[in-house]
Write a protein that holds these residues in place. Structure first.
Motif, PDB file in Angstrom:
ATOM      1  N   ASP A   1      -9.972  -2.846  -2.574  1.00 38.74           N
ATOM      2  CA  ASP A   1      -9.702  -3.625  -1.201  1.00 38.74           C
ATOM      3  C   ASP A   1      -9.671  -2.870  -0.194  1.00 38.74           C
ATOM      4  O   ASP A   1      -9.082  -2.207   0.176  1.00 38.74           O
ATOM      5  CB  ASP A   1      -7.620  -3.825  -1.139  1.00 38.74           C
TER       6      ASP A   1
ATOM      7  N   GLN B   1      -9.057  -1.135  -6.316  1.00 41.90           N
ATOM      8  CA  GLN B   1      -9.157  -1.905  -6.615  1.00 41.90           C
ATOM      9  C   GLN B   1     -10.120  -3.008  -5.242  1.00 41.90           C
ATOM     10  O   GLN B   1     -10.707  -3.948  -5.548  1.00 41.90           O
ATOM     11  CB  GLN B   1      -8.529  -3.084  -5.865  1.00 41.90           C
TER      12      GLN B   1
ATOM     13  N   LYS C   1      -6.427   0.026   6.180  1.00 36.00           N
ATOM     14  CA  LYS C   1      -4.816  -0.335   6.913  1.00 36.00           C
ATOM     15  C   LYS C   1      -4.222   1.443   6.539  1.00 36.00           C
ATOM     16  O   LYS C   1      -3.848   1.916   7.920  1.00 36.00           O
ATOM     17  CB  LYS C   1      -4.056  -1.217   6.157  1.00 36.00           C
ATOM     18  N   SER C   2      -4.330   1.346   5.652  1.00 31.92           N
ATOM     19  CA  SER C   2      -3.525   3.200   5.114  1.00 31.92           C
ATOM     20  C   SER C   2      -4.590   3.772   6.404  1.00 31.92           C
ATOM     21  O   SER C   2      -4.617   5.227   6.809  1.00 31.92           O
ATOM     22  CB  SER C   2      -4.333   3.664   3.838  1.00 31.92           C
TER      23      SER C   2
ATOM     24  N   PHE D   1      -9.316  -3.935   2.795  1.00 27.81           N
ATOM     25  CA  PHE D   1      -8.243  -3.874   3.665  1.00 27.81           C
ATOM     26  C   PHE D   1      -7.543  -3.439   4.141  1.00 27.81           C
ATOM     27  O   PHE D   1      -6.767  -2.605   4.614  1.00 27.81           O
ATOM     28  CB  PHE D   1      -7.860  -5.666   3.243  1.00 27.81           C
ATOM     29  N   GLY D   2      -6.910  -2.947   2.288  1.00 24.28           N
ATOM     30  CA  GLY D   2      -6.115  -2.155   2.222  1.00 24.28           C
ATOM     31  C   GLY D   2      -6.182  -0.745   2.157  1.00 24.28           C
ATOM     32  O   GLY D   2      -5.611   0.148   2.871  1.00 24.28           O
TER      33      GLY D   2
ATOM     34  N   PRO E   1      -0.034   3.969  -2.379  1.00 26.21           N
ATOM     35  CA  PRO E   1      -1.006   2.710  -1.996  1.00 26.21           C
ATOM     36  C   PRO E   1      -2.489   3.053  -2.230  1.00 26.21           C
ATOM     37  O   PRO E   1      -2.777   2.301  -1.893  1.00 26.21           O
ATOM     38  CB  PRO E   1       0.195   2.460  -1.058  1.00 26.21           C
ATOM     39  N   PHE E   2      -2.568   4.103  -0.852  1.00 28.18           N
ATOM     40  CA  PHE E   2      -3.816   4.423  -0.802  1.00 28.18           C
ATOM     41  C   PHE E   2      -4.810   4.035  -2.033  1.00 28.18           C
ATOM     42  O   PHE E   2      -6.255   3.552  -1.949  1.00 28.18           O
ATOM     43  CB  PHE E   2      -3.910   5.502  -0.320  1.00 28.18           C
TER      44      PHE E   2
ATOM     45  N   ASN F   1      -4.171   2.983  -4.657  1.00 34.80           N
ATOM     46  CA  ASN F   1      -4.309   2.028  -5.911  1.00 34.80           C
ATOM     47  C   ASN F   1      -5.774   0.487  -5.001  1.00 34.80           C
ATOM     48  O   ASN F   1      -6.018  -0.208  -5.517  1.00 34.80           O
ATOM     49  CB  ASN F   1      -3.753   0.826  -5.794  1.00 34.80           C
ATOM     50  N   SER F   2      -5.793   0.825  -3.375  1.00 37.16           N
ATOM     51  CA  SER F   2      -6.464   0.201  -2.935  1.00 37.16           C
ATOM     52  C   SER F   2      -8.145   0.594  -3.278  1.00 37.16           C
ATOM     53  O   SER F   2      -8.752  -0.195  -3.507  1.00 37.16           O
ATOM     54  CB  SER F   2      -6.167   0.186  -1.121  1.00 37.16           C
TER      55      SER F   2
END
Length: 626
Positions: A405, A403, A411-412, A407-408, A396-397, A399-400
């Motif tokens: 992202d 992208q 968050k990570s 915020f993502g 997920p990190f 991918n953020s």
């Protein structure tokens, strides 16, 4: 829960076993599609209607343990989330038993860690090359183990979560929770008393995949307290798909246990039940009876494994099955412009994980790790800590980052690192500067990921060096630079070092695809992924060439390749073999089908496979050679 059910004969028999005036422990032998969850819920409904007031008055509950979170949620839902029943996974239940016993856990861990320290010191003393990567990793393991041992005295309460990744000196991992619970139940009479007084009735679903030591511990408690404790074991050995379960459960039970069979299959039509009965006949001989009047359709498509056009072959099979069954939903759905997702109407089951890895383009990462016994189950379902961290934190990190992202990304970093934390004095004194610095570090990582040839090793190493996310020690030791051991080494540590070295040399896209696979988002599943599920149309794909010979062999099962000497020895000694494991997988996958089943078998010898298939499990009109 409203009493909108009727107890059948087996339900009534099991309900009588739960009478605490005269408890009767039992094994419910429930085959595929036999409705064991329905029986479980019906019996619990009868307990609620007749016995719950007494249990509540004594501060007691009925405990139900399942293997997966999905099964746990299904039972809770069918019980209308009634708090009078404790429904949990095996890890959650084990943790609830040991959680209050902090000092006992400390004592157990101190002994375990001291043993590990001595073991690692011995390995380091015997190391031929101190600069060998395995030796450097063992040195790091020793330091980590000694640090944990020293910090035990400071732990006030241990923490654990079956679903979240927890770190720190007070965190226990999955394996430790199971090991400690098993040991305590065998060796601490006080914990036995806690169990039987709080849960005088304990029912374990999917018992064939319950951890061997813990299942044996529960059986031990029952033998000691049989007059006040009812233990119900529910499952089917033929559907055992994980390596840590107990073999031949029935044979280990005393003569005072009751064994009950649920032989009716409510899921599949007659022809599919006839097929799975034939598959099973050479194993334990246990047979099922159909409930449905429908006949159903089975087809075996035999294909030369040298053919390269497998996608087109499997599309043809879909079209042919639509014609044979007069069911257009066998055809591959067309993705229309603007559609977010098209519902898949055929469940394609890839029967072996190595095969799935090749098709899903994550074989460079997974295959080396499948060669290590202790990783196998935890790698294929992502449950072991190392793999869970990669799937749920790293991917997920990444991918953020890809992208952009913000915020993502933050968050990570906040959840799994210390840059944006009160533990970071720079962040406390100057938060805006720290945030800008964090963004700059993320940009540096993006540059690596966006470039050609980014490997898992390089990405994880940079994440660690930039301190974006804290990499757990189980993974960080494999980021240590050093001389790789010889490929032919017999040392288990060397084999693990080599396996992770190969896995981490894979491209970062391998890891992203692996995460998609474990989350069921690559368009096909394996036997673990469909445990307990059912589908109208099933296409099972068998291909030894793609499966790389890991643990299974369909060519051996179908008799087109001779069994090895080891296979024959294992069979003679009644041990698990490649053929018995493969037969179970084939049984599980075929038994998912509710209407029709297509088996696509790639083989090095199509004529031999056809001949053997006709002699065993299939009929002439069902076999199609492509």
């Amino acid at each position: 829960m409203k009493a909108n059910y009727e107890l059948d004969e087996i339900d009534s028999e099991i309900y009588k076993f739960l009478d605490l005036k005269e408890p009767q422990s039992f094994l419910l032998f429930a085959g595929a599609g036999s409705g064991k969850t329905k029986t479980l819920v019906n019996v619990l409904g009868e307990v609620k209607k007749n016995d719950l007031d007494k249990l509540i008055g004594l501060g007691q509950k009925v405990a139900v343990i399942t293997y997966t979170n999905a099964a746990c949620e299904e039972i809770k839902q069918r019980l209308n989330y009634d708090a009078s029943f404790s429904v949990s996974t095996i890890h959650s239940f084990a943790w609830s038993l040991i959680n209050p016993h902090t000092e006992d856990i400390k004592e157990y861990l101190a002994q375990m860690l001291n043993n590990k320290v001595e073991e690692l010191k011995e390995k380091l003393a015997k190391a031929k090359n101190p600069n060998n990567k395995t030796a450097l990793q063992n040195k790091a393991r020793l330091e980590k183990t000694q640090d944990r041992l020293k910090s035990l005295k400071q732990v006030r309460n241990f923490i654990y979560s079956p679903t979240e990744l927890l770190g720190g000196r007070s965190a226990l991992n999955h394996a430790e929770v199971i090991e400690i619970a098993s040991y305590f139940l065998f060796n601490k009479p006080l914990l036995q008393q806690v169990l039987i007084r709080k849960f005088p009735i304990l029912l374990i679903d999917e018992s064939q995949d319950t951890f061997k030591n813990l299942l044996e511990a529960f059986i031990h408690v029952r033998e000691v307290h049989k007059h006040v404790f009812c233990f119900g074991i529910i499952g089917d050995q033929m559907q055992r798909i994980y390596g840590g379960g107990k073999n031949n459960i029935a044979e280990s039970l005393g003569v005072d246990w009751k064994i009950v069979d649920k032989k009716t299959n409510y899921r599949s039509p007659k022809r599919i039940i006839e097929l799975i009965n034939s598959i099973r006949r050479d194993d334990d001989g246990w047979q099922q009876e159909p409930f449905k009047d429908e006949v159903g359709i089975v087809r075996l498509f035999i294909v030369n494994s040298e053919r390269p056009d497998k996608d087109s072959i499997e599309n043809y099979v879909r079209d042919k099955m639509a014609e044979e069954t007069d069911d257009l939903q066998w055809k591959r759905p067309v993705q229309k412009s603007g559609d977010i997702e098209v519902q898949e109407t055929v469940k394609c089951l890839i029967l072996e994980h190595a095969m799935a890895a090749i098709r899903g383009q994550f074989s460079d990462f997974l295959l080396p790790l499948l060669s290590i016994d202790k990783y196998r189950d935890g790698a294929v379902d992502g449950s072991r800590k190392e793999f869970s961290f990669l799937i749920n934190v790293v991917v997920p990190f990444i991918n953020s980052i890809k992208q952009e992202d913000d915020f993502g990304i933050m968050k990570s970093v906040k959840l799994y690192g210390n840059l944006v934390s009160e533990q970071n004095s720079d962040f406390v004194s100057s938060p805006f500067d720290s945030l800008r610095d964090t963004k700059a570090r993320a940009t540096e990582l993006k540059g690596l990921i966006a470039g050609d040839g980014a490997t898992i090793f390089n990405v994880l190493k940079l994440i660690k060096d930039l301190k974006l996310i804290e990499i757990p020690s189980e993974l960080s030791i494999h980021l240590i630079d050093g001389e790789l051991p010889d490929e032919g080494s017999d040392s288990e540590d060397d084999k693990i070092t080599i396996a992770w070295g190969k896995a981490f040399s894979a491209s970062i896209e391998n890891l992203v695809n692996y995460a998609l696979y474990t989350n069921g988002r690559l368009g096909y599943a394996t036997h673990q992924g469909v445990k307990g599920l059912e589908f109208d149309r099933v296409m099972a794909v068998l291909d030894d060439k793609e499966s790389k010979g890991f643990m299974f062999s369909y060519e051996k099962l179908f008799g087109t390749v001779a069994k090895s000497k080891t296979d024959l020895e294992n069979e003679q000694q009644k041990k698990d073999s490649a053929v018995s494991r493969t037969r179970r997988l084939f049984y599980v996958v075929c038994s998912r089908a509710q209407k029709s089943l297509a088996v696509v078998a790639y083989t090095s010898d199509p004529s031999a496979l056809k001949s053997n298939a006709l002699e065993t499990w299939f009929k002439e009109e069902e076999v199609i050679v492509l």
